[in-house]
Scaffold this active site. Structure first.
Site: not given
Ligand code: HPA
Length: 270
Positions: A25, A56, A78, A80-81, A108, A203-204, A227, A239
């Site tokens: 990201s 992406h 990802h 989570y997808e 990110a 998350m990756s 962040n 996001h």
């Protein structure tokens, strides 16, 4: 994997990539630095899972960054997808078979350190696989028992620090904690992760590192801090916020990534 490899060879018969670059990201702009690129959509490559998140694009770019022959994965699937941790495994296996010996990942991430504000760059020194998921579930044979000490290659990390110093860029180093997502963490979870030794959370990256080490690729990973993690500031996480913060820091991050890729190519001539 063979079908994907054949398809890549048919579309880019001249390509001899040595370094795979996976853009997370906010890092998509790096593609513009790839010269003479052949672009192939993941959708046209058997076994390449679609990347369904904003920011992406889901394309493989084959070309050069200066003298470095690269294969750029612009976008990742990802976990989570669809729930699977092996979304990028076929893509990485195909690039390994094509000749890549190193994988440079980007992502990110949220920071857990007061001295690492948004806009910072962090080299991943080690990781926490919080979901305890693996892209190697279902594999057979002894090779699946991959050693994960020094998964983030010390030699490549030293190279990256030198490239950053030469470019006058501050590059920190720390432990990346993988949270499955897609929801952000709670403040209580972030306090727990600090106790566990995490410096950044995202998350990756972790599943791809595991798959890459299994394949025998040397791995480097760079986090762009977008962040402070939940509870460490009053920002409302989203996001869109991640992408906006990444965009603000993207030019410097992409310049560093290009310098790192060149340094790896110079250290390991084809
Ligand atoms: N948490 C998880 N993933 C992230 C974050 C975060 O704070 N920022 C960017 N990706």
């Amino acid at each position: 994997m063979k079908a994907a490899l054949q398809s890549i060879r048919a579309r880019a018969p001249q390509a001899r990539p040595r370094i795979a670059v996976l853009l997370g990201s906010g890092w998509g702009g790096f593609s513009a630095r790839v010269e003479a690129a052949v672009r192939i959509r993941y959708a046209d490559l058997p076994g390449f899972a679609p990347a369904g998140v904003a920011g992406h694009v889901g394309e493989l770019w084959l070309g050069r960054v200066g003298p470095a022959e690269v294969a750029v994965l612009a976008g990742r699937r990802h976990a989570y997808e669809g729930g699977e941790a092996d979304g990028m495994k076929t893509a990485l296996a195909a690039l390994h078979a094509l000749g890549c010996g190193a994988l440079v990942q980007t992502n990110a991430a949220g920071s857990l350190r007061a001295d690492m504000p948004p806009g910072s760059l962090m080299l991943v020194a080690d990781h926490l696989n919080l979901p305890q998921r693996s892209p190697l579930v279902g594999e057979s044979g002894d090779a699946r028992f991959v050693a994960m000490a020094d998964a983030y290659d010390p030699g490549l990390r030293a190279l990256a620090h030198r490239a950053a110093a030469d470019a006058g860029v501050t590059l920190r180093e720390g432990v990346y904690a993988w949270a499955l997502g897609p929801q952000f963490e709670t403040p209580a979870e972030i306090r727990m992760l600090r106790t566990l030794g995490a410096d950044a959370v995202g998350m990756s990256t972790v599943p791809e590192t595991i798959a890459a080490r299994w394949l025998g690729l040397r791995v480097l990973a760079i986090s762009l801090i977008t962040n402070f993690a939940a509870g460490l500031s009053h920002e409302r996480l989203s996001h869109a916020h991640t992408l906006a913060q990444a965009e603000a820091a993207a030019a410097g991050a992409e310049a560093l990534l290009a310098a790192v890729v060149r340094a790896i190519a110079a250290a390991e001539p084809a």
